[in-house]
Design a protein around this motif. Structure first.
Motif, PDB file in Angstrom:
ATOM      1  N   THR A  43      14.148  14.912  12.710  1.00  0.00           N
ATOM      2  CA  THR A  43      14.011  13.477  12.940  1.00  0.00           C
ATOM      3  C   THR A  43      13.138  12.873  11.847  1.00  0.00           C
ATOM      4  N   ALA A  44      13.347  11.573  11.591  1.00  0.00           N
ATOM      5  CA  ALA A  44      12.586  10.914  10.526  1.00  0.00           C
ATOM      6  C   ALA A  44      12.359   9.444  10.853  1.00  0.00           C
ATOM      7  N   ILE A  45      11.217   8.940  10.433  1.00  0.00           N
ATOM      8  CA  ILE A  45      10.849   7.535  10.577  1.00  0.00           C
ATOM      9  C   ILE A  45       9.756   7.254   9.545  1.00  0.00           C
ATOM     10  N   SER A  46       9.454   5.993   9.320  1.00  0.00           N
ATOM     11  CA  SER A  46       8.428   5.667   8.322  1.00  0.00           C
ATOM     12  C   SER A  46       7.045   6.114   8.783  1.00  0.00           C
ATOM     13  N   ARG A  47       6.244   6.517   7.828  1.00  0.00           N
ATOM     14  CA  ARG A  47       4.860   6.901   8.124  1.00  0.00           C
ATOM     15  C   ARG A  47       4.101   5.715   8.735  1.00  0.00           C
ATOM     16  N   ALA A  48       4.376   4.515   8.222  1.00  0.00           N
ATOM     17  CA  ALA A  48       3.649   3.330   8.673  1.00  0.00           C
ATOM     18  C   ALA A  48       3.901   3.001  10.134  1.00  0.00           C
TER      19      ALA A  48
ATOM     20  N   LEU B 209       8.396   9.226   6.389  1.00  0.00           N
ATOM     21  CA  LEU B 209       8.864   8.768   5.086  1.00  0.00           C
ATOM     22  C   LEU B 209       7.941   7.710   4.498  1.00  0.00           C
ATOM     23  N   ASP B 210       7.708   7.817   3.197  1.00  0.00           N
ATOM     24  CA  ASP B 210       6.903   6.846   2.470  1.00  0.00           C
ATOM     25  C   ASP B 210       7.802   5.921   1.664  1.00  0.00           C
ATOM     26  N   ASP B 211       7.232   4.840   1.212  1.00  0.00           N
ATOM     27  CA  ASP B 211       7.973   3.831   0.466  1.00  0.00           C
ATOM     28  C   ASP B 211       8.608   4.418  -0.788  1.00  0.00           C
ATOM     29  N   ASN B 212       9.875   4.079  -1.001  1.00  0.00           N
ATOM     30  CA  ASN B 212      10.653   4.492  -2.174  1.00  0.00           C
ATOM     31  C   ASN B 212      10.955   5.989  -2.222  1.00  0.00           C
TER      32      ASN B 212
ATOM     33  N   ALA C 250      14.447   5.321   0.949  1.00  0.00           N
ATOM     34  CA  ALA C 250      13.706   4.728   2.055  1.00  0.00           C
ATOM     35  C   ALA C 250      12.797   3.643   1.466  1.00  0.00           C
ATOM     36  N   ARG C 251      13.044   2.406   1.833  1.00  0.00           N
ATOM     37  CA  ARG C 251      12.310   1.280   1.244  1.00  0.00           C
ATOM     38  C   ARG C 251      11.620   0.492   2.347  1.00  0.00           C
ATOM     39  N   ARG C 252      10.315   0.373   2.276  1.00  0.00           N
ATOM     40  CA  ARG C 252       9.553  -0.347   3.297  1.00  0.00           C
ATOM     41  C   ARG C 252       9.923  -1.824   3.302  1.00  0.00           C
ATOM     42  N   THR C 253      10.229  -2.342   4.500  1.00  0.00           N
ATOM     43  CA  THR C 253      10.521  -3.772   4.663  1.00  0.00           C
ATOM     44  C   THR C 253       9.827  -4.286   5.930  1.00  0.00           C
ATOM     45  N   PRO C 254       8.499  -4.232   5.968  1.00  0.00           N
ATOM     46  CA  PRO C 254       7.772  -4.622   7.178  1.00  0.00           C
ATOM     47  C   PRO C 254       7.831  -6.126   7.437  1.00  0.00           C
ATOM     48  N   GLY C 255       7.480  -6.477   8.665  1.00  0.00           N
ATOM     49  CA  GLY C 255       7.439  -7.875   9.062  1.00  0.00           C
ATOM     50  C   GLY C 255       7.940  -8.058  10.479  1.00  0.00           C
ATOM     51  N   HIS C 256       9.125  -7.482  10.785  1.00  0.00           N
ATOM     52  CA  HIS C 256       9.573  -7.434  12.183  1.00  0.00           C
ATOM     53  C   HIS C 256       8.612  -6.550  12.962  1.00  0.00           C
ATOM     54  N   THR C 257       8.356  -5.353  12.449  1.00  0.00           N
ATOM     55  CA  THR C 257       7.230  -4.508  12.844  1.00  0.00           C
ATOM     56  C   THR C 257       6.565  -4.043  11.560  1.00  0.00           C
ATOM     57  N   ASP C 258       5.374  -3.483  11.680  1.00  0.00           N
ATOM     58  CA  ASP C 258       4.697  -3.023  10.458  1.00  0.00           C
ATOM     59  C   ASP C 258       5.268  -1.709   9.943  1.00  0.00           C
ATOM     60  N   GLY C 259       6.169  -1.076  10.722  1.00  0.00           N
ATOM     61  CA  GLY C 259       6.735   0.202  10.294  1.00  0.00           C
ATOM     62  C   GLY C 259       8.199   0.129   9.907  1.00  0.00           C
ATOM     63  N   CYS C 260       8.725  -1.063   9.683  1.00  0.00           N
ATOM     64  CA  CYS C 260      10.156  -1.182   9.368  1.00  0.00           C
ATOM     65  C   CYS C 260      10.483  -0.599   7.994  1.00  0.00           C
ATOM     66  N   MET C 261      11.612   0.071   7.939  1.00  0.00           N
ATOM     67  CA  MET C 261      12.089   0.671   6.700  1.00  0.00           C
ATOM     68  C   MET C 261      13.593   0.463   6.610  1.00  0.00           C
TER      69      MET C 261
ATOM     70  N   VAL D 277      12.004  -9.362   2.725  1.00  0.00           N
ATOM     71  CA  VAL D 277      13.420  -9.657   2.489  1.00  0.00           C
ATOM     72  C   VAL D 277      13.632 -10.199   1.079  1.00  0.00           C
ATOM     73  N   HIS D 278      12.808 -11.143   0.676  1.00  0.00           N
ATOM     74  CA  HIS D 278      13.014 -11.779  -0.632  1.00  0.00           C
ATOM     75  C   HIS D 278      12.674 -10.856  -1.791  1.00  0.00           C
ATOM     76  N   GLU D 279      11.659 -10.025  -1.626  1.00  0.00           N
ATOM     77  CA  GLU D 279      11.212  -9.189  -2.741  1.00  0.00           C
ATOM     78  C   GLU D 279      11.800  -7.783  -2.728  1.00  0.00           C
ATOM     79  N   ARG D 280      12.259  -7.316  -1.565  1.00  0.00           N
ATOM     80  CA  ARG D 280      12.688  -5.927  -1.463  1.00  0.00           C
ATOM     81  C   ARG D 280      14.167  -5.771  -1.124  1.00  0.00           C
ATOM     82  N   LEU D 281      14.777  -6.812  -0.557  1.00  0.00           N
ATOM     83  CA  LEU D 281      16.206  -6.751  -0.229  1.00  0.00           C
ATOM     84  C   LEU D 281      17.025  -7.730  -1.062  1.00  0.00           C
ATOM     85  N   PHE D 282      16.584  -8.960  -1.172  1.00  0.00           N
ATOM     86  CA  PHE D 282      17.333  -9.947  -1.945  1.00  0.00           C
ATOM     87  C   PHE D 282      17.317  -9.652  -3.446  1.00  0.00           C
TER      88      PHE D 282
END
Length: 249
Positions: free
Chosen positions: A81-86, A95-98, A110-121, A159-164
């Motif tokens: 099983t896997a999920i973000s460290r954050a 998993l860590d960022d990038n 695995a790219r961190r995209t927090p905001g909905h929760t602090d651990g979103c990836m 979203v704007h800096e990491r997905l868009f």
């Protein structure tokens, strides 16, 4: 199906959750993203019928609207099983960022995209132009930001800096949709997302005034999901507890 990639999108009507199977056609090694506990039998059957070997069960974040099936899949298949460290949640792999995650010959970022929760990836298959965005970016929408350390300003930046910033033709596969839509694209969301096309100040105001109800399953889902979900598959007592919204003992 793109050459070299085996891909399936599955749906849980109870929580409007999408689950994704990602398989390497060469090695037959597979991963599953955001499995739902009540759908573990369906998922294992699909994996078997596709002649895949499940090595990894991933979550995009610690969900509040359903109980994850990752630990039950580990019991049934021996996967990790896997999920973000954050996220702070338990998993075999944090998993860590990038971080680049190998699924046979496939590479998943695995790219961190927090905001909905602090651990979103979000998970990105660059070669095939696929991104699995969880609740960070949805079809003409995004996840709420009023619980689980949510932050509208942080989600906007994610979203704007990491997905868009991804190529506009990339397909976006969200964790949920409530209107029957199965996917979108980076270009579409940059043009038409009614929230994320606003400036940051307007976005924050929108998110802070949604007036949404308290999530119906949060009291049972989050405690289970911080543990990686129940280890027993199809346990009748656990299924009854989830249906009744009773937290784990």
């Amino acid at each position: 199906m793109a050459m070299g990639l085996i891909f399936r999108q599955l749906f849980d009507s109870g929580s409007s959750t999408y689950t994704y199977i990602i398989g390497c056609a060469t090695t037959r090694i597979a991963a599953i993203v955001d499995p739902v506990y009540e759908k573990v039998s369906r998922d294992t059957q699909m994996i078997s019928e596709l002649d895949l070997k499940l090595h990894f069960a991933l979550n995009t974040h610690c969900h509040a609207d359903h109980v994850t099936g990752t630990a039950a899949l580990r019991t049934l298949t021996g996967c990790q099983t896997a999920i973000s460290r954050a996220s702070g949640a338990a998993a075999d792999i944090v998993l860590d960022d990038n971080e680049i995650f190998k699924i046979g010959e496939l590479e998943l970022e695995a790219r961190r995209t927090p905001g909905h929760t602090d651990g979103c990836m979000s998970y990105i298959l660059h070669k095939y132009g696929f991104c699995f965005t969880g609740d960070s970016l949805m079809v003409r929408a995004c996840g709420r930001t009023d619980f689980q350390q949510g932050c509208p300003s942080l989600l906007y930046k994610s979203v704007h800096e990491r997905l868009f910033t991804l190529p506009e033709h990339f397909s976006v596969y969200p964790a949920h949709d409530y209107q029957g839509r199965t996917q979108t694209s980076i270009r579409e969301e940059k043009l038409y997302n009614p929230r994320l096309t606003k400036n940051e100040t307007e976005f924050v105001s929108i998110m802070n005034n949604l007036g949404l109800k308290y999530p119906a399953k949060i009291d049972v889902s989050v405690p289970w999901n911080m543990r990686c979900g129940p280890t027993e598959a199809e346990d009748k007592e656990i299924l009854a507890d989830i249906a009744a919204n009773r937290p784990p003992k």
